[in-house]
Every structure is written in C-alpha cells, then in structure tokens.
Design an enzyme around this catalytic site. Structure first.
Site, PDB file in Angstrom:
ATOM      1  N   ARG A  81       1.019  -1.100   0.068  1.00  0.00           N
ATOM      2  CA  ARG A  81       0.001   0.039   0.116  1.00  0.00           C
ATOM      3  C   ARG A  81       0.901   1.282  -0.173  1.00  0.00           C
ATOM      4  NH1 ARG A  81      -2.842   3.269   4.434  1.00  0.00           N
ATOM      5  NH2 ARG A  81      -3.891   4.626   3.397  1.00  0.00           N
ATOM      6  N   HIS A 125      -2.733  11.179   0.556  1.00  0.00           N
ATOM      7  CA  HIS A 125      -2.331  10.941   1.836  1.00  0.00           C
ATOM      8  C   HIS A 125      -1.874  12.309   2.367  1.00  0.00           C
ATOM      9  CE1 HIS A 125      -0.999   7.375   4.702  1.00  0.00           C
ATOM     10  NE2 HIS A 125      -0.461   8.836   5.267  1.00  0.00           N
ATOM     11  N   GLU A 170      -7.418   8.779   5.980  1.00  0.00           N
ATOM     12  CA  GLU A 170      -7.195   9.309   7.400  1.00  0.00           C
ATOM     13  C   GLU A 170      -7.898  10.886   7.109  1.00  0.00           C
ATOM     14  OE1 GLU A 170      -4.455   6.606   9.719  1.00  0.00           O
ATOM     15  OE2 GLU A 170      -3.862   8.827   9.635  1.00  0.00           O
ATOM     16  N   ASN A 295      -7.301   1.959   9.709  1.00  0.00           N
ATOM     17  CA  ASN A 295      -5.992   2.205  10.583  1.00  0.00           C
ATOM     18  C   ASN A 295      -6.305   2.149  11.875  1.00  0.00           C
ATOM     19  OD1 ASN A 295      -5.188   2.427   7.712  1.00  0.00           O
ATOM     20  ND2 ASN A 295      -4.436   4.679   7.788  1.00  0.00           N
ATOM     21  N   TYR A 297      -4.473   2.153  15.885  1.00  0.00           N
ATOM     22  CA  TYR A 297      -3.181   2.171  16.651  1.00  0.00           C
ATOM     23  C   TYR A 297      -3.371   2.109  18.027  1.00  0.00           C
ATOM     24  CZ  TYR A 297      -0.602   3.544  12.462  1.00  0.00           C
ATOM     25  OH  TYR A 297      -0.268   3.560  11.021  1.00  0.00           O
ATOM     26  N   GLU A 354      -3.409   0.105   8.098  1.00  0.00           N
ATOM     27  CA  GLU A 354      -2.403   0.209   8.788  1.00  0.00           C
ATOM     28  C   GLU A 354      -2.420  -0.042  10.294  1.00  0.00           C
ATOM     29  OE1 GLU A 354      -1.325   4.583   8.780  1.00  0.00           O
ATOM     30  OE2 GLU A 354      -1.683   5.037   6.931  1.00  0.00           O
TER      31      GLU A 354
END
Length: 453
Positions: A81, A125, A170, A295, A297, A354
């Site tokens: 990606r 991005h 995002e 994504n 985290y 991600e």
C-alpha cells in the site's frame, strides 16, 4: 490477547502487506517537474517540525524504488500500500500533467507486479498541492471536482494493472491536525474551518468514487483511522463525552459514507460553526464503495472535561505499556473496532490498512540484527485481535503493517520509528528488523506461526 484461547486462523486468500506514504518516504519532492505540496511549506515553517526535519530526502524511495521492491519480495509481501503524490502528477494540482511523475508510479506498479506483489495505491495521503492550497485547499468547494479530475487521470494510467484503489487516507487527521489544531499542514487553527474541510474531503471522495464507477473496472474504497472510545465511568457526563469523541473521530467520516448523514453530536460539538449541508452533497458522499480501509493504533478512555476544546472530552491516561508516541498498546481495541464496523455498517469488506508501533530500536548487533521485541509482541497481539474479529464474522480480507520503512513521521520528524525495516537516514542503508523477519514468517505460514509464538 487476554481471554482469547482459540487458535489464530486467517482465510486462505488473506492479503498480507505493508504500507507507506509518498511524502514520508519518497524524497526528491520537486524532481522531474513535480510541484510543491503543503508539506514542503509546513516543514519550513519555524517551530513546526521536530529537529527541523523535512521530507526532502526521507528514505530516498523516489530513486531507490526498485531496491525497495526487491526488499518487499525478500519479506514475502503479497501487497504494498503506497500513496501517489498529487503534485508529482499535477504540479499545479490541476491542468498541466507532469508525465514523468505519472510514469514513476507506472514503473512502480509494473515492478510490483513482476514480483507478484499487489499494488494498493491511495490517491491522497495528506500532501495537497501547494497551488491548490493557494486557492483555499479543502475549504474551496471546487476541490471535489479538482480531485475527481486528478483521480481520472491516474485511473486512466494505472487501472489496467491496479485492481484496488483508495481515495483518501485518514481525513480526520487532515482536518483535526491541519484545520482545527494546526499541528499538521496546512497549520490552520479554526473551529469554523474544520467541518468545512471535512465535508469537502468527503465530497472529493464521493466525486472520485463516482468517476471510478463511470470508467473503472475494479474496486475502490476509503481509508479511515478509528480509535475506539471507552467511557472512563458510567456517569452521565462521561458517557456523553465519550459519544461526542466517538462521533467526532469515528462516525463523522463513516456515517456519511455508509448512512448518508452526519452524527447529531457534531452540531453540539461545533455549535455555531456547524454548517447546514445540502442533500445533494450527502448523496454525492454516499457513493457505494467496494471496501473499507481501517487504520488502528490505540484506544482512548474518555472522561468529561469542560475545558477540552472542542469536545469537552479528554483522554484518561492508562497504567499500561505505551509506544514512543505515547499511545497505549491495546490489541482488544482492534477486535472491538472491527466488530463495531460490522454491526453498524453491515459488515463491509475490510482491510486493516495500517497497524504498527513506534518503539526504540537498539543499535545493530554485531551479527547485523536489530532486535525489537516490543514491536514483535505488538504484531503478535494485534494479529491475534484480527483473527478474533474474523472468528466473530467480520469480513476482514487483509492486513498492512505500518510501516515498511522507518520514515518521516510527519511533524515528529525522523525520531519515531515505525518500520519493520530500519533505515539509516545518513547512508540510506536498509536493515530488516527482527519484527520484519517475524512478519515474514507470519506471511509465509498465513499466520500459523502465531500459534507457536
């Protein structure tokens, strides 16, 4: 993961890969006729970047791309990606095409395919062309058409070989960091600008999806960052604060795409700064997509705070392992995120686009190893969390480790390392970390190595 004892399993066709983004790794930002982006400007704004770092060289991927693809092959990646730098293709953001910039991505796609690696490009991005920022950037309603024109140009060049596209990465970060708090490019601080930028990002996404449906042959989606919110207590104020935080970060971008409406909490959050949007805009945003990128985290434990702008909600620090970016390591949140998407949005095909962690990397050992056990453990627990979500019926089809390479971590500069491959930024030497070797074993065994880990 605590409480999970079932065997870790992944579907036979599960897509294993890694992710990067253009400005974070490419370097050579103005090479071969490319135009500047807002990040060239931002990195030169005094006080905005850690250590004064810039992406002028970064990982030098623009010149070393072929070696980097060979590195991906060594790791056994099935997918890569990456993002396309809008200003590399259209130096002024619209109009004149820079053929050399577009050809760079065409060569990259060809090399990936020669190595049996699926290309997964993202159209945007965070690196908006500076020339478009001069026209208002994401505050200008015309940007939806500009983005669709750019997208059509890239589709025409690559769609014969690319089978899966993402429009945006995002959008919440773009608006929260770039238009509300000023911590990221373009560095604005305005409660009135943030909802406008968010809306035009979503309109641009819808216009690019609409354009793809007209001529594209394959699949298109959007990538969002999700941070699940857990109330610190069951008190009414904390529960309401948690709903506001979830609406602002998570539902603000997914509800319009899947349900055609913004969360009601946004009116409370933005008050007089919340605009009324026409029905035609919401219809444009709610274009059918083929897949969703997530994504993940960390999580957020939330409490009411009357002084926390603009949500009146604040995080509660947990007594837990945290990454070097201060994020709690909480794998259960990934399972919770994926099951929440299944329940709220009808179980769309999802890729974890991600997932990773910044930890301190010790010096290279005498035998050349870079031992990063905390990152290895992070991947173990989070991959088990993905497997648990699949076992609960979530349609998860792939996983992209963030990041392939240590890179420019935006305003944090080069100090925070997420890579499964270490980069010596002085020499550009790449070294596969133990986490990269572990991830290669995960790929080679389709995750079965996790059952003996």
């Amino acid at each position: 993961m605590p409480g999970i004892t079932r065997r870790v399993r992944f579907p036979a066709n599960f897509l294993w890969g890694a992710a990067t983004s253009a400005y974070q790794i490419e370097g050579s930002p103005l090479a071969d006729g490319a135009g500047p982006s807002i990040w060239q400007r931002f990195t030169r704004t005094p006080g905005m970047m850690a250590n004064g770092d810039t992406g002028d060289v970064a990982c030098d991927h623009y010149r070393r791309w072929k070696d980097d693809v060979a590195l991906m092959k060594r790791l056994g990646l099935r997918a890569y990606r990456f993002s396309i730098a809008w200003a590399r293709v259209l130096p002024e953001g619209r109009g004149r095409v820079n053929a050399k910039g577009l050809d760079f991505y065409s060569r990259l796609v060809d090399e990936l395919l020669r190595n049996d690696i699926v290309p997964l490009p993202t159209l945007f991005h965070w690196d908006l062309p500076a020339a478009l920022d001069d026209r208002g950037g994401w505050l200008n309603p015309d940007i939806a058409d500009w983005f669709a024109d750019y997208a059509n140009l890239v589709y025409a060049k690559l769609d014969d070989r690319v089978r899966q596209w993402a429009t945006l990465n995002e959008p919440w970060v773009v608006t929260d960091g770039g238009y509300l708090h000023g911590a990221l490019a373009p560095g604005h601080r305005s409660k009135f600008e943030a909802p406008i930028a968010a809306h035009h990002l979503l309109r641009a996404h819808g216009a690019a999806v609409q354009a793809y449906h007209a001529n594209g042959k394959h699949r298109i989606g959007i990538v969002v960052n999700i941070e699940p919110k857990y109330s610190a207590t069951q008190g009414a104020e904390d529960l309401a604060a948690t709903k506001r935080a979830e609406a602002y970060m998570n539902r603000q971008y997914l509800d319009p795409v899947f349900l055609g409406a913004y969360p009601e909490e946004l009116r409370e959050i933005f008050d007089e700064a919340w605009p009324a949007w026409p029905d035609a805009d919401m219809a444009l945003i709610r274009q059918p997509i083929d897949w969703l990128g997530v994504n993940y985290y960390t999580r957020n434990v939330t409490r009411f705070d009357a002084n926390a702008y603009p949500l009146r909600a604040a995080p509660v620090k947990q007594d837990a392992t945290c990454t070097e970016t201060g994020w709690e390591v909480f794998a259960q949140g990934l399972t919770d995120t994926l099951t929440w998407i299944k329940q709220r949005y009808g179980n769309p095909p999802v890729y974890v686009t991600e997932n990773g962690a910044a930890f301190y990397d010790p010096p290279r050992a005498a035998d050349g190893r870079i031992d990063d056990p905390l990152r290895v453990d992070y991947f173990k627990t989070h991959l088990a969390a993905v497997s648990e979500a699949i076992a609960q019926g979530c349609d998860v089809r792939g996983y992209m480790a963030w990041s392939l390479l240590d890179n420019l971590e935006w305003s944090l500069g080069f100090a925070k390392r997420f890579g499964i491959v270490h980069v010596d930024f002085a020499t550009q030497v790449r070294t596969i970390k133990n986490s990269g070797k572990f991830y290669a074993d995960v790929i080679a065994t389709n995750g079965d190595v996790l059952n003996g880990a």
